[in-house]
Motif scaffolding. Structure first.
Motif, mmCIF file in Angstrom:
data_model
loop_
_atom_site.group_PDB
_atom_site.id
_atom_site.type_symbol
_atom_site.label_atom_id
_atom_site.label_comp_id
_atom_site.label_asym_id
_atom_site.label_seq_id
_atom_site.Cartn_x
_atom_site.Cartn_y
_atom_site.Cartn_z
ATOM 1 N N ALA A 261 -5.062 -1.124 13.063
ATOM 2 C CA ALA A 261 -4.786 0.303 12.872
ATOM 3 C C ALA A 261 -3.298 0.550 12.705
ATOM 4 O O ALA A 261 -2.888 1.390 11.894
ATOM 5 N N GLY A 262 -2.477 -0.184 13.455
ATOM 6 C CA GLY A 262 -1.032 -0.032 13.309
ATOM 7 C C GLY A 262 -0.565 -0.385 11.912
ATOM 8 O O GLY A 262 0.246 0.335 11.311
ATOM 9 N N GLY A 263 -1.093 -1.491 11.370
ATOM 10 C CA GLY A 263 -0.717 -1.876 10.018
ATOM 11 C C GLY A 263 -1.170 -0.859 8.985
ATOM 12 O O GLY A 263 -0.403 -0.479 8.089
ATOM 13 N N ALA A 264 -2.420 -0.392 9.090
ATOM 14 C CA ALA A 264 -2.941 0.574 8.133
ATOM 15 C C ALA A 264 -2.190 1.906 8.219
ATOM 16 O O ALA A 264 -1.853 2.518 7.190
ATOM 17 N N LEU A 265 -1.911 2.363 9.438
ATOM 18 C CA LEU A 265 -1.173 3.617 9.601
ATOM 19 C C LEU A 265 0.244 3.500 9.047
ATOM 20 O O LEU A 265 0.763 4.442 8.422
ATOM 21 N N GLY A 266 0.862 2.344 9.262
ATOM 22 C CA GLY A 266 2.211 2.143 8.733
ATOM 23 C C GLY A 266 2.248 2.219 7.216
ATOM 24 O O GLY A 266 3.169 2.809 6.633
#
Length: 329
Positions: A261-266
């Motif tokens: 989720a962190g990668g996608a949100l970034g």
């Protein structure tokens, strides 16, 4: 081909700001490569985000592959033709050239950087693969969105900015879901697009708007600011949580969710932030054009306000009453 009346040249201050922003974007892409490609810990974090995204988004893989497969040489040529035609329809040759250079320059920069300038060393963390930073697919989506924003009529720019950010986010996150790219690849691609857009948007010049699109622009800014804040904030939070836990690769469901989720949100946050900056940069160019009073505008306005014709010397001459017959007897 003549320019549209009222079109203004580049503002030196905006050109300087664009150059500084382009340099900062280039430095950001270089920093991403240094941290997430050239260091073992950075590779481990980036790979953890990719694995987490694929594990949590695997149901989207077929759809992501279908969308990503639409990006091809034909799509690039079609995008170049469309943005050029839209600009030329407005009789703005300089704008058409800027839009074409933005797309072509962004794609060329990504390919040269990925295949010739940057390398991915085997640090015994992931498979020894060729360098994949920046992402070509995300560069295409971001560059087409930025070019569309550049050539769009003033009233349509807010909508184009929001749709472009959504499209670019979908392509960027799609590369994660399909396992084609890591988050740093997609974010670096947006920095490449932002660099070219920041250079070319001021050079394309502004157009007097007379307040056109002000309400829609406010809504678009709120949406893009919210998307950028949530995306970048969530991405940094996920990065920080993953950074302290790898290596090894996160195994638990929660750890994978946080990393993915962190990668996608970034990636989504980077897309929103880039389109927001370009929208505001164009608005600044338009504001500079709005402040310029066309030659002769003041005299014409004064004449209309005075209700009479303006004399050659600039003095308004009021009509004189004619002599009438005297009173009777």
């Amino acid at each position: 081909m003549s320019a549209v009346p009222g079109e203004r040249g580049a503002s030196p201050a905006l050109v300087a700001a664009g150059v500084l922003l382009a340099v900062a974007s280039g430095a950001g892409a270089w920093a991403l490569h240094r941290v997430f490609v050239l260091t073992a810990h950075g590779q481990a974090v980036d790979e953890a985000a990719l694995v987490g995204a694929r594990t949590r988004l695997w149901r989207l893989e077929d759809g992501a592959n279908a969308v990503l497969d639409t990006v091809s040489a034909v799509a690039v040529l079609a995008a170049l033709a469309v943005v050029a035609v839209v600009a030329l329809a407005q009789r703005r040759l300089r704008l058409a050239l800027a839009a074409v250079v933005l797309v072509a320059g962004s794609l060329a920069t990504t390919q040269v950087a990925k295949h010739l300038l940057l390398t991915r060393p085997d640090l015994d963390v992931t498979y020894a693969l060729a360098n994949s930073l920046p992402s070509g697919h995300t560069t295409f989506a971001g560059a087409v969105s930025a070019a569309a924003l550049l050539v769009a009529p003033v009233r349509l720019r807010p909508l184009v900015a929001v749709v472009g950010a959504a499209y670019t986010s979908a392509i960027g996150v799609g590369t994660l879901a399909a396992g084609w790219h890591r988050p740093s690849d997609a974010v670096a691609a947006m920095l490449v697009v932002l660099a070219w857009g920041a250079l070319l948007a001021p050079l394309a010049g502004g157009r007097p708007t007379a307040g056109a699109g002000s309400s829609g622009r406010a809504v678009a800014v709120v949406v893009l600011v919210g998307g950028a804040a949530v995306g970048v904030g969530g991405g940094l939070a996920g990065l920080a949580a993953t950074w302290v836990r790898v290596p090894p690769e996160p195994q638990g469901r929660l750890e994978q969710l946080v990393a993915g989720a962190g990668g996608a949100l970034g990636v989504g946050g980077a897309a929103c932030a880039a389109l927001l900056v370009l929208l505001l940069l164009q608005r600044a160019a338009d504001a500079a054009a709005d402040r310029v009073v066309p030659a002769g505008g003041r005299g014409a306005g004064a004449a209309r306000a005075g209700g009479g014709p303006a004399a050659a010397g600039g003095t308004v001459t009021a009509p004189q009453p004619t002599a009438g017959p005297g009173p009777p007897g």
